[in-house]
Design a protein around this motif. Structure first.
Motif: not given
Lengths: 305, 159
Positions: B58-62, B64-65, B67, B69-70, B72-73
């Motif tokens: 779940s913490t691989n957003t940066p 994937r999409a 910073w 998006a991170w 915002e999440e």
């Protein structure tokens, strides 16, 4: 195991329904069978099983020998707790509110028939840890001259662990033994520590090497159920922690055996009696030499009261 | 003439398996909180493996999409919701597992608090139950509950 010391003084509920988990090896069928028996004050679970066998159902199979908690043959599971059948009072296991009793064969063992379990694996594991003292002086072992010296303090280091009667209750309660077939079990590891702590034993390098290659002491997770069910208060949980601590020291190369007993030297001549100092006063009319030759006879009544 | 196996039937394996290390009702042993601690340690360990795996995913957003998006999440995560509730449970597991783990290291590797061997006397309470490790166990239970409550305060009221 902490016993209910006053259980034998209470009158158990009568009649009691005994549910026995039975197994038929020929057909492979497992079933619970209910028996109703009349009880008396001081009746144990083994007495109940014997009364079922003699009066109700002669096909019920179980193992027992001494009936007083010495031989360790009659281990069964009573109401979910591994216990010796001969040491468990009916008054302890069944109450007037629920006059019922569940008796099962020991967990984690192979069942031969009904309540009889197979101890082959148990004894093999006990044999693996070499349950005997290992010495280098073979001539002394074959033709002993005198005993090995050991102080009471050194005896108390392992005496408690030597009380094991090999009933198998600790292995039955152990959660690690239940899921791991290669685990030696609390009983074998306790005996390994018993011989490691014995000062008469010299084979500590061999013992620790074998236990290290087997890896069993590190599989224990200190659930301490073995100590809680042990009928002889051998405390396997404490012994296994000590064994693991010794093994860790051995791996770090800082383990040293405190002492290895040698044969006691021949006894010296009896020391001469120290003479009385000149200022000591004696009671008048007492002759010491006469007393030494003829010791006074004390009447039995005085010894008793 | 060959020797025949006299035992005609087959033996029933009565091993409990993993049930004994997960269920505290499988074997009823009186006067034994160590077994409860053992079972909780196993369950919290399994929970933590799941938690760490999910946490890494779940913490691989940066990656994937990016910073933005991170950020915002993270802003969406404030307050009480299902994610913070799961996080709270995982933190309880972490508190118990770590504190009990320290106790186990002390008892298992240094053999601390298990008493000296003695001659058994009635009422036959083994020395390892009378030793200091029982107190350590109660301290571990109490401390982990206190730490869990503190974690709850941080997650729900400060987040």
């Amino acid at each position: 195991m902490a016993f209910d010391l006053k259980a034998a003084t209470r009158r158990p509920p009568s009649p009691v329904r005994v549910f026995v988990k039975r197994y038929d090896p020929v057909s492979g069928r497992v079933w619970w069978q209910a028996y109703t028996i009349k009880t008396y004050k001081g009746m144990t679970v083994l007495d109940a099983l014997l009364s079922i066998k003699s009066d109700v159902d002669h096909t019920l199979t179980f193992r027992y020998s001494c009936r007083m908690g010495v031989c360790g043959s009659c281990g069964v599971v009573v109401n979910g707790t591994p216990k010796l059948a001969c040491q468990t009072q009916i008054a302890e296991a069944a109450s007037p509110a629920s006059p019922e009793l569940r008796v099962e064969p020991l967990y984690n063992f192979k069942v031969v028939r009904d309540l009889t379990t197979d101890f082959t694996e148990f004894f093999e594991k006990h044999r693996f840890i070499r349950p005997h003292t290992i010495r280098s002086d073979l001539i002394e072992r074959e033709k002993p001259t005198l005993e090995y010296s050991q102080s009471p303090g050194e005896l108390s280091e392992y005496y408690q662990y030597s009380l094991c009667i090999m009933c198998g209750l600790c292995d039955s309660a152990c959660p690690v033994y239940a899921s791991d077939t290669s685990f030696l079990g609390p009983q074998a590891l306790t005996q390994a520590y018993r011989y490691l702590a014995d000062t008469r034993d010299e084979g500590w390098i061999l013992r620790l090497k074998e236990l290290d290659s087997d890896g069993s002491p590190f599989k224990c997770h200190f659930a301490a159920s073995c100590s809680a069910v042990c009928p002889k208060s051998v405390d396997p949980a404490g012994a296994v922690q000590r064994l693991r601590s010794s093994l860790l020291k051995y791996k770090l190369r800082i383990y040293r055996k405190k002492k290895v007993s040698q044969v006691v030297p021949p006894m010296k001549e009896a020391k001469p009696i120290v003479p009385l100092p000149p200022e000591a006063t004696l009671i008048e009319g007492v002759d010491i030499k006469k007393l030494e030759e003829e010791p006074p006879q004390i009447p039995v009544e005085k010894l008793l009261y | 003439m060959s020797v025949k196996d006299r035992f005609l039937g087959r033996m029933l394996d009565n091993r409990m398996g993993l049930k004994a290390s997960v269920s505290s009702w499988a074997v009823r042993v009186p006067n034994n909180p160590e077994r409860l601690a053992f079972i909780l340690h196993r369950l919290t360990g399994i929970l933590l493996v799941g938690f760490i795996t999910l946490h890494i995913i779940s913490t691989n957003t940066p990656a994937r999409a990016g910073w933005e998006a991170w950020v915002e999440e993270v802003e969406r995560l404030g307050g009480v919701n299902i994610v913070s509730l799961l996080f709270f449970i995982a933190m309880g597991a972490l508190a118990f597992h770590s504190i009990n783990g320290i106790r186990l290291l002390l008892v298992e590797f240094l053999a601390l608090g298990i008493g000296r061997p003695e001659k058994p006397k009635p009422p036959y309470i083994p020395p390892s139950f009378k030793g200091f490790q029982r107190n350590l166990l109660y301290i571990a239970f109490a401390l982990s509950i206190i730490v869990w409550i503190a974690m709850g305060y941080v997650i729900f009221l400060m987040g």
